[in-house]
Design an enzyme around this catalytic site. Structure first.
Site, PDB file in Angstrom:
ATOM      1  N   TYR A 119       0.823  -1.216   0.000  1.00 16.20           N
ATOM      2  CA  TYR A 119       0.000   0.000   0.000  1.00 16.20           C
ATOM      3  C   TYR A 119       0.855   1.264   0.000  1.00 16.20           C
ATOM      4  CZ  TYR A 119      -4.288  -2.593   0.100  1.00 16.20           C
ATOM      5  OH  TYR A 119      -5.333  -3.414  -0.270  1.00 16.20           O
ATOM      6  N   ARG A 163       1.467   1.774  -3.591  1.00 10.07           N
ATOM      7  CA  ARG A 163       0.264   2.277  -4.259  1.00 10.07           C
ATOM      8  C   ARG A 163       0.067   3.758  -3.933  1.00 10.07           C
ATOM      9  NH1 ARG A 163       1.176  -1.890  -5.435  1.00 10.07           N
ATOM     10  NH2 ARG A 163       2.134  -0.593  -7.013  1.00 10.07           N
ATOM     11  N   ASN A 220     -12.892   4.089  -5.590  1.00 11.61           N
ATOM     12  CA  ASN A 220     -11.446   4.257  -5.698  1.00 11.61           C
ATOM     13  C   ASN A 220     -10.839   4.732  -4.389  1.00 11.61           C
ATOM     14  OD1 ASN A 220     -11.931   3.600  -8.292  1.00 11.61           O
ATOM     15  ND2 ASN A 220     -11.662   5.657  -9.130  1.00 11.61           N
ATOM     16  N   HIS A 246     -14.523   2.651  -0.268  1.00 13.42           N
ATOM     17  CA  HIS A 246     -13.453   1.721   0.095  1.00 13.42           C
ATOM     18  C   HIS A 246     -12.272   2.420   0.760  1.00 13.42           C
ATOM     19  CE1 HIS A 246     -15.171  -1.131  -3.226  1.00 13.42           C
ATOM     20  NE2 HIS A 246     -15.871  -1.167  -2.111  1.00 13.42           N
ATOM     21  N   GLY A 299     -16.590   3.630 -15.324  1.00 17.07           N
ATOM     22  CA  GLY A 299     -15.342   2.907 -15.085  1.00 17.07           C
ATOM     23  C   GLY A 299     -15.384   1.884 -13.977  1.00 17.07           C
ATOM     24  N   THR A 300     -16.458   1.136 -13.903  1.00 15.91           N
ATOM     25  CA  THR A 300     -16.491   0.042 -12.919  1.00 15.91           C
ATOM     26  C   THR A 300     -17.072  -1.211 -13.556  1.00 15.91           C
ATOM     27  OG1 THR A 300     -17.393  -0.753 -10.822  1.00 15.91           O
ATOM     28  CG2 THR A 300     -18.652   0.986 -11.931  1.00 15.91           C
ATOM     29  N   SER A 301     -16.474  -2.348 -13.236  1.00 14.95           N
ATOM     30  CA  SER A 301     -16.955  -3.608 -13.806  1.00 14.95           C
ATOM     31  C   SER A 301     -18.163  -4.134 -13.030  1.00 14.95           C
ATOM     32  CB  SER A 301     -15.838  -4.647 -13.750  1.00 14.95           C
ATOM     33  OG  SER A 301     -15.494  -4.902 -12.404  1.00 14.95           O
TER      34      SER A 301
HETATM   35  N1  APR Z   1     -12.383   4.844 -18.953  1.00 14.37           N
HETATM   36  C1  APR Z   1     -13.487   4.276 -18.392  1.00 14.37           C
HETATM   37  N2  APR Z   1     -13.531   2.993 -17.975  1.00 14.37           N
HETATM   38  C2  APR Z   1     -12.438   2.249 -18.145  1.00 14.37           C
HETATM   39  C3  APR Z   1     -11.258   2.749 -18.714  1.00 14.37           C
HETATM   40  C4  APR Z   1     -11.251   4.118 -19.146  1.00 14.37           C
HETATM   41  N3  APR Z   1     -10.188   4.681 -19.708  1.00 14.37           N
HETATM   42  N4  APR Z   1     -10.337   1.750 -18.737  1.00 14.37           N
HETATM   43  C5  APR Z   1     -10.918   0.672 -18.192  1.00 14.37           C
HETATM   44  N5  APR Z   1     -12.198   0.955 -17.836  1.00 14.37           N
HETATM   45  C6  APR Z   1     -13.212   0.101 -17.210  1.00 14.37           C
HETATM   46  C7  APR Z   1     -13.099  -1.385 -17.501  1.00 14.37           C
HETATM   47  O1  APR Z   1     -13.726  -1.711 -18.736  1.00 14.37           O
HETATM   48  C8  APR Z   1     -13.831  -1.989 -16.303  1.00 14.37           C
HETATM   49  O2  APR Z   1     -15.222  -2.091 -16.550  1.00 14.37           O
HETATM   50  O3  APR Z   1     -13.067   0.223 -15.826  1.00 14.37           O
HETATM   51  C9  APR Z   1     -13.589  -0.957 -15.207  1.00 14.37           C
HETATM   52  C10 APR Z   1     -12.593  -1.387 -14.150  1.00 14.37           C
HETATM   53  O4  APR Z   1     -13.112  -2.475 -13.440  1.00 14.37           O
HETATM   54  P1  APR Z   1     -12.343  -3.092 -12.189  1.00 14.37           P
HETATM   55  O5  APR Z   1     -10.899  -3.239 -12.520  1.00 14.37           O
HETATM   56  O6  APR Z   1     -13.086  -4.292 -11.764  1.00 14.37           O
HETATM   57  O7  APR Z   1     -12.442  -1.920 -11.077  1.00 14.37           O
HETATM   58  P2  APR Z   1     -13.633  -1.564 -10.079  1.00 14.37           P
HETATM   59  O8  APR Z   1     -14.953  -1.872 -10.689  1.00 14.37           O
HETATM   60  O9  APR Z   1     -13.382  -0.165  -9.614  1.00 14.37           O
HETATM   61  O10 APR Z   1     -13.343  -2.557  -8.891  1.00 14.37           O
HETATM   62  C11 APR Z   1     -14.174  -2.500  -7.758  1.00 14.37           C
HETATM   63  O11 APR Z   1     -12.785  -4.070  -6.604  1.00 14.37           O
HETATM   64  O12 APR Z   1     -10.675  -4.855  -6.035  1.00 14.37           O
HETATM   65  C12 APR Z   1     -11.766  -4.120  -5.631  1.00 14.37           C
HETATM   66  O13 APR Z   1     -11.832  -2.560  -3.911  1.00 14.37           O
HETATM   67  C13 APR Z   1     -11.430  -2.707  -5.233  1.00 14.37           C
HETATM   68  O14 APR Z   1     -12.744  -0.693  -5.514  1.00 14.37           O
HETATM   69  C14 APR Z   1     -12.288  -1.886  -6.157  1.00 14.37           C
HETATM   70  C15 APR Z   1     -13.420  -2.820  -6.496  1.00 14.37           C
END
Ligand code: APR
Length: 229
Positions: free
Chosen positions: A53, A56, A87, A104, A170-172
């Site tokens: 961390y 990071r 984030n 988080h 930007g979240t999966s």
């Molecule tokens: N602009 C927008 N979205 C983007 C970009 C970009 N330039 N590049 C990638 N992405 C998208 C990907 O397509 C994906 O859908 O961002 C998303 C990232 O997903 P994850 O890596 O799963 O991140 P997140 O959803 O924030 O993860 C959630 O998981 O590990 C834990 O605590 C951690 O807060 C985090 C949580």
């Protein structure tokens, strides 16, 4: 004033050079998530977790907000804006956002390893192993690990229920409880999703999918919402 609630994930910071979690090889900066982001990892090898961390945090401090972070801050001129972010970086705040809920935690603060409510500013980029909280317990990063409570989830859910416009960037949507927040947004509220790989959501009401990077798709959407077009 109309109320806009935005839920952001790692993708909004990708173009600031901070890696997402699930885009590449299943590793987070070369680590399995369970080796660094769980209470068990901290119990097993606190030095490794602290160092991970610290690295990071260094990356976050060196990174700069990008056009997508600035676009969201601009919305505040016309709307009542709340950003709920998964984030742990502080790029929304550094772009000028004034109303940010960190689901988080935030890596720029430290946290007591005995009581998660005790958090502190950090001097510089590093938490050292001999630093302790006011209770005498070691300090760790102020982040929510897998298996830990997410204390901000209830206030975040209540906020989602009050949205006039909802934006997801930007979240999966792979991690709960954060991924469930969209279900609290009323059905009639317009929902915009900006992601180069649109995550699956239950398709109810008006969902607008903008399959682009944040600095492109979100910047365009903000221009529209601001009436600049
Ligand atoms: N602009 C927008 N979205 C983007 C970009 C970009 N330039 N590049 C990638 N992405 C998208 C990907 O397509 C994906 O859908 O961002 C998303 C990232 O997903 P994850 O890596 O799963 O991140 P997140 O959803 O924030 O993860 C959630 O998981 O590990 C834990 O605590 C951690 O807060 C985090 C949580």
């Amino acid at each position: 004033m109309q109320k806009i609630i935005i839920l952001t994930g790692a993708g909004i910071s990708a173009e600031s050079g901070l890696r997402t979690f699930r885009d590449s090889d299943g590793l987070w900066e070369g680590y399995n998530i369970e080796d660094v982001a769980t209470p068990q990892a901290w119990a097993r090898n606190p030095e490794l977790v602290q160092d991970f961390y610290n690295q990071r945090r260094k990356g976050v401090l060196e990174a700069q907000p990008n056009a997508a972070h600035y676009a969201l801050a601009k919305l505040q001129e016309k709307y009542d804006v709340t950003i709920i972010t998964q984030n742990i970086d502080d790029l929304h705040e550094r772009a000028g956002a004034t109303n940010v809920v960190h689901l988080h935690g935030v890596i720029t603060r430290s946290q007591s390893s005995a009581n998660p409510k005790l958090t502190y500013p950090i001097n510089g980029w590093e938490i050292k192993m001999n630093e302790v909280c006011e209770l005498g317990s070691p300090l760790r990063a102020h982040v929510v690990w897998f298996g830990e409570d997410v204390p901000m989830i209830e206030p975040a859910a209540r906020l989602c229920a009050t949205a006039d416009i909802f934006i997801l960037v930007g979240t999966s949507l792979a991690v709960y409880p954060a991924a469930g927040l969209i279900d609290y947004v009323p059905v009639e509220v317009p929902k915009y999703i900006i992601d180069p790989k649109i995550p699956e959501v239950r398709n109810y009401g008006s969902v607008y999918k903008i399959e682009e990077k944040a600095t492109v798709g979100l910047v365009k959407l903000v221009q529209e919402l601001m009436g600049d077009e």
